[in-house]
Enzyme design. Structure first.
Site, PDB file in Angstrom:
ATOM      1  N   TYR A 242       5.088  -6.409   6.636  1.00 21.57           N
ATOM      2  CA  TYR A 242       3.287  -7.039   6.439  1.00 21.57           C
ATOM      3  C   TYR A 242       2.777  -6.557   7.406  1.00 21.57           C
ATOM      4  O   TYR A 242       1.038  -6.142   7.727  1.00 21.57           O
ATOM      5  CB  TYR A 242       3.340  -8.422   6.070  1.00 21.57           C
TER       6      TYR A 242
ATOM      7  N   ARG B  60       1.599  -2.677   6.429  1.00 17.88           N
ATOM      8  CA  ARG B  60       0.576  -2.300   5.326  1.00 17.88           C
ATOM      9  C   ARG B  60      -0.367  -3.174   5.728  1.00 17.88           C
ATOM     10  O   ARG B  60      -1.849  -2.721   5.627  1.00 17.88           O
ATOM     11  CB  ARG B  60       1.209  -3.960   3.906  1.00 17.88           C
TER      12      ARG B  60
ATOM     13  N   GLN C 228      -3.858  -8.876  -8.946  1.00 16.81           N
ATOM     14  CA  GLN C 228      -2.385  -8.897  -8.249  1.00 16.81           C
ATOM     15  C   GLN C 228      -2.326  -8.007  -6.786  1.00 16.81           C
ATOM     16  O   GLN C 228      -1.109  -8.640  -6.426  1.00 16.81           O
ATOM     17  CB  GLN C 228      -1.055  -8.088  -9.797  1.00 16.81           C
TER      18      GLN C 228
ATOM     19  N   VAL D 290      -2.999  -7.579  -2.651  1.00 21.52           N
ATOM     20  CA  VAL D 290      -3.535  -7.927  -2.073  1.00 21.52           C
ATOM     21  C   VAL D 290      -4.129  -7.385  -0.857  1.00 21.52           C
ATOM     22  O   VAL D 290      -3.937  -8.019   0.195  1.00 21.52           O
ATOM     23  CB  VAL D 290      -1.981  -8.758  -0.680  1.00 21.52           C
ATOM     24  N   ASP D 291      -4.483  -6.290  -1.361  1.00 32.21           N
ATOM     25  CA  ASP D 291      -5.793  -5.089   0.252  1.00 32.21           C
ATOM     26  C   ASP D 291      -7.232  -6.922  -0.358  1.00 32.21           C
ATOM     27  O   ASP D 291      -7.325  -6.938  -1.250  1.00 32.21           O
ATOM     28  CB  ASP D 291      -5.749  -4.124  -0.750  1.00 32.21           C
TER      29      ASP D 291
ATOM     30  N   HIS E 256      -1.530 -12.704  -5.961  1.00 28.30           N
ATOM     31  CA  HIS E 256      -0.433 -13.026  -4.654  1.00 28.30           C
ATOM     32  C   HIS E 256      -0.735 -13.271  -3.587  1.00 28.30           C
ATOM     33  O   HIS E 256       0.114 -12.531  -3.306  1.00 28.30           O
ATOM     34  CB  HIS E 256       0.542 -11.676  -5.288  1.00 28.30           C
TER      35      HIS E 256
ATOM     36  N   THR F 250      -2.228  -2.150 -14.381  1.00 24.60           N
ATOM     37  CA  THR F 250      -0.571  -2.630 -14.840  1.00 24.60           C
ATOM     38  C   THR F 250       0.574  -2.320 -15.855  1.00 24.60           C
ATOM     39  O   THR F 250      -0.640  -2.344 -16.927  1.00 24.60           O
ATOM     40  CB  THR F 250      -0.657  -4.094 -14.511  1.00 24.60           C
ATOM     41  N   SER F 251       1.314  -2.487 -15.616  1.00 26.35           N
ATOM     42  CA  SER F 251       2.485  -1.822 -16.716  1.00 26.35           C
ATOM     43  C   SER F 251       2.690  -3.870 -17.910  1.00 26.35           C
ATOM     44  O   SER F 251       3.398  -3.549 -18.613  1.00 26.35           O
ATOM     45  CB  SER F 251       3.866  -1.893 -15.946  1.00 26.35           C
TER      46      SER F 251
END
Length: 231
Positions: free
Chosen positions: A56, A59, A89, A91-92, A107, A174-175
């Protein structure tokens, strides 16, 4: 004065990918370098917290080199005419940097850490912040403020409330296979228009308008649809 229509947007990795943020699921994704359960699960953190901190840290550093894209910007611009809520969803912080004022992170957030002994105690950090298992803030050891696999999603209930209050619901990038986020669609009231932007969309119920484009192109198209149909 007539209230603005409430536009609730659920965003996934596809919107950030166009800014250059790598995902786990892409062909050149992070899973090729890191088994996802080693760096993004509760068990992985318990086994090797140093690896998870390092992952992280990387990231966060990567966030310094990316910028919001046109899809993020259009979402902000829609606030002029709609009551816009973003459920992400991701986290940025690209939605916030683009100017969106109401963003719910399902998330967690890369630019925060939280106390190991109190999940409600968080601190903002910068893209250059480096943490380790020994890092202490205000006397507390910390961990990434990320919802790991095998952990509850504390913001899911507020997200379902937003979905239930939507006048228009939109899914971007998103899938629809990551739960519980994929379940938000089931909380949208019957009859509320739903739009789904993704170049490779997952299965959706009848009545959902699918725009088979990347986020930037799809959002430009959707913005025109919204302004013509609902204003």
């Amino acid at each position: 004065m007539t209230a603005k229509p409430r536009l609730v947007i659920s965003t996934g990795a596809g919107i950030s990918a166009e800014s250059g943020i790598r995902t786990f699921r892409d062909a050149d994704g992070l899973w090729e370098e890191y088994p996802v359960m080693d760096v993004a699960s509760a068990d992985g953190f318990a086994r090797n917290p140093a690896l998870v901190h390092r992952f992280y840290n990387e990231r966060r550093r990567a966030l310094a080199d990316v910028r919001p894209n046109r899809a993020h910007e259009i979402l902000h611009e829609l606030e002029r005419d709609f009551d816009v809520y973003v459920i992400t969803q991701n986290v940025d912080d690209l939605h916030e940097r683009a100017g969106s004022t109401k963003v719910l992170h399902l998330h967690g957030e890369l630019l925060k850490v939280r106390a190991l002994d109190d999940e409600n105690l968080t601190w903002a950090v910068g893209t250059d912040t480096e943490t380790t298992p020994e890092t202490r803030i205000d006397g507390h050891r910390v961990r990434p403020h990320i919802v790991f696999f095998q952990e509850a999603v504390p913001m899911f209930e507020p997200a379902t409330q937003l979905a239930a209050e939507a006048d228009i619901f939109v899914i971007i990038g998103t899938s629809l296979v990551v739960y519980p986020a994929a379940a938000l669609l089931h909380y949208v009231r019957r009859g509320v228009p739903v739009y789904y932007i993704d170049p490779n969309p997952g299965e959706v119920p009848d009545g959902v308008t699918v725009i088979r484009k990347k986020a930037t192109e799809g959002m430009a198209e959707l913005a025109e649809i919204l302004r013509h149909k609902y204003l």
